[in-house]
Motif scaffolding. Structure first.
Motif, short mmCIF file in Angstrom:
data_model
loop_
_atom_site.label_atom_id
_atom_site.label_comp_id
_atom_site.label_asym_id
_atom_site.label_seq_id
_atom_site.Cartn_x
_atom_site.Cartn_y
_atom_site.Cartn_z
N TYR A 10 -0.67 10.13 -8.83
CA TYR A 10 0.00 9.19 -9.74
C TYR A 10 1.37 8.71 -9.27
N CYS A 11 2.07 9.48 -8.46
CA CYS A 11 3.47 9.12 -8.17
C CYS A 11 3.58 8.17 -6.98
N THR A 12 4.64 7.41 -6.96
CA THR A 12 4.90 6.51 -5.83
C THR A 12 5.41 7.34 -4.66
N PRO A 13 5.36 6.80 -3.43
CA PRO A 13 5.89 7.54 -2.26
C PRO A 13 7.35 7.93 -2.46
N GLU A 14 8.14 7.06 -3.08
CA GLU A 14 9.56 7.37 -3.31
C GLU A 14 9.68 8.55 -4.26
N GLU A 15 8.87 8.52 -5.31
CA GLU A 15 8.92 9.63 -6.28
C GLU A 15 8.48 10.94 -5.63
N LEU A 16 7.45 10.86 -4.78
CA LEU A 16 6.97 12.08 -4.11
C LEU A 16 8.06 12.65 -3.21
N ALA A 17 8.78 11.76 -2.54
CA ALA A 17 9.87 12.23 -1.66
C ALA A 17 10.98 12.88 -2.50
N TRP A 18 11.30 12.27 -3.63
CA TRP A 18 12.32 12.81 -4.54
C TRP A 18 11.91 14.19 -5.08
N VAL A 19 10.61 14.29 -5.46
CA VAL A 19 10.09 15.55 -5.98
C VAL A 19 10.15 16.64 -4.90
N THR A 20 9.69 16.30 -3.71
CA THR A 20 9.63 17.29 -2.63
C THR A 20 11.02 17.82 -2.32
N GLN A 21 11.95 16.91 -2.17
CA GLN A 21 13.33 17.30 -1.87
C GLN A 21 13.91 18.14 -3.03
N CYS A 27 12.39 19.80 -5.40
CA CYS A 27 11.71 21.09 -5.61
C CYS A 27 12.19 22.12 -4.60
N LYS A 28 12.23 21.70 -3.33
CA LYS A 28 12.59 22.65 -2.26
C LYS A 28 14.03 23.12 -2.36
N THR A 29 14.89 22.29 -2.96
CA THR A 29 16.31 22.66 -3.04
C THR A 29 16.70 23.10 -4.45
N ALA A 30 15.73 23.11 -5.34
CA ALA A 30 15.98 23.44 -6.75
C ALA A 30 16.97 22.46 -7.40
N ALA A 31 17.00 21.24 -6.86
CA ALA A 31 17.89 20.22 -7.45
C ALA A 31 17.32 19.69 -8.76
N ILE A 32 16.00 19.78 -8.91
CA ILE A 32 15.40 19.34 -10.18
C ILE A 32 14.60 20.50 -10.78
N GLY A 33 14.43 20.44 -12.10
CA GLY A 33 13.61 21.44 -12.77
C GLY A 33 12.17 20.95 -12.88
N CYS A 34 11.27 21.88 -13.16
CA CYS A 34 9.84 21.51 -13.21
C CYS A 34 9.56 20.50 -14.33
N LEU A 35 10.24 20.64 -15.45
CA LEU A 35 9.96 19.73 -16.56
C LEU A 35 10.36 18.31 -16.19
N GLU A 36 11.55 18.19 -15.63
CA GLU A 36 12.04 16.88 -15.19
C GLU A 36 11.07 16.28 -14.15
N CYS A 37 10.64 17.13 -13.27
CA CYS A 37 9.71 16.70 -12.22
C CYS A 37 8.41 16.21 -12.82
N LYS A 38 7.87 16.98 -13.77
CA LYS A 38 6.57 16.62 -14.33
C LYS A 38 6.64 15.38 -15.22
N LYS A 39 7.81 15.14 -15.82
CA LYS A 39 7.95 13.94 -16.66
C LYS A 39 7.64 12.67 -15.87
#
Ligand code: SF4
Length: 333
Positions: free
Chosen positions: A252-263, A265-277
């Protein structure tokens, strides 16, 4: 649709009632593409449901209607494909019986799904029946009856199509060429994880249904299992170990969103809830129009579609059966 390069494509699904995201991405989206490219027949495999659940058949009729309504809401179009119910075309049973005469039992016993399902029979069903052993013969009848040239299958179903080809060959060499050997149409069908991380399945109670209330979908997906390493908000994770990411984000996510999620997640810059939204927003956007169309459909719409589809399927099936009976010497003398 038919054209110079179009094939006859036959595919069925057991009547499971309301469809979930796993069904949508596992088969139906592929059917949507196929209906524009080939002559397609899609059927409710209600007799197949009995091969494993013969003792619990009460909901088959209700589930058939629910599933066809979901098919229509998703976009299967009776003007572009034939939608029918297996048990309404009794030629399936006749051809199943005739093909059963020439199918050696060892061909069925070596079927990998037969062995696997018997071993992993978690629900304690009685799988020692003739019907369960013989269901690949019924599958062969399902596709040969329409002289299918292609059958869309996932990797795990490929041995069944091989068996259908072997049965067709044996028939053709014994009685004369009637059946084309159906080819497998390998399809991209991503496995969708359920909310608990296992494969999405109605029987696991981990499914997200297409026509559920948006708030309920949001609630379920917000709680969907993620990388267990992210026990705390500050723990970094790995998207490749996260069932939400590996199935739904990727779709479902765009390439930009996937890159944002990956970065993130790996650095704990975002939480899972924010990510899943981010992913949930896309899921809801896709399901909204499906839910709207589904709300306007009634059981009578499904019945009318099936009635017309059954009629069309019977015509084709009866034509094939006339050839089969004659070839086998069963026709009128
Ligand atoms: S941040 Fe996103 S990708 Fe990472 S574990 Fe959580 S939900 Fe999964």
């Amino acid at each position: 649709m038919s054209g110079a390069t179009s094939k006859v494509v036959v595919s069925g699904a057991r009547p499971t009632g309301q469809l979930h995201l796993g069904n949508l991405h596992g088969a139906i989206k592929n059917w949507l593409k196929l209906q524009d490219e080939h002559e397609c027949l899609f059927f409710v495999a209600d007799w197949h449901a009995l091969t494993t659940d013969w003792a619990d058949s009460r909901d088959i009729g209700k589930n058939t209607i629910e599933m066809v309504l979901d098919w229509l809401a998703i976009g299967l179009d009776p003007a572009r494909c034939t939608i029918f119910q297996q048990s309404a075309v009794t030629a399936h049973a006749e051809l199943f019986l005739l093909l059963g005469m020439l199918t050696p039992v060892p061909w069925l016993e070596r079927n990998p799904t037969y062995k696997e399902q018997q071993q992993q029979n978690l629900e304690g069903r009685d799988l020692s029946t003739f019907g369960f052993l013989g269901y690949p013969v019924l599958q062969a009848a399902d596709v040969l009856l329409y002289k299918a040239s292609a059958v869309p299958v996932g990797i795990d179903q490929a041995p069944h199509i091989e068996l259908a080809r072997e049965i067709a060959r044996r028939f053709n060499t014994t009685y004369g060429e009637i059946f084309p050997e159906p080819q497998t149409l390998h399809t991209e069908s991503p496995k969708i994880a359920g909310t608990d991380g296992r494969k999405m399945s109605k029987s696991y109670g981990n499914a997200v249904y297409l026509t559920e209330d948006p708030a309920e979908i949001d609630r379920k997906l917000s709680r969907m299992m993620t990388d267990p390493a992210r026990a705390r908000r500050t723990d970094p994770g790995d998207p490749n170990l996260c069932p939400a990411f590996t199935s739904l984000h990727r779709i479902y996510c765009t390439p930009e969103e996937l890159a944002w999620v990956t970065q993130g997640c790996k650095t704990a810059a975002i939480g899972c809830l924010e990510c899943k939204k981010t992913m949930i927003k896309h899921v809801l956007a896709e399901l909204g129009p499906i839910r709207e169309r589904r709300a306007k459909l009634t059981a009578d719409d499904a019945r009318a579609v099936l009635e017309a589809g059954n009629r069309r399927a019977r015509e084709i099936a009866e034509g094939t059966m006339r050839e089969v009976r004659t070839a086998m010497g069963l026709g009128p003398t």
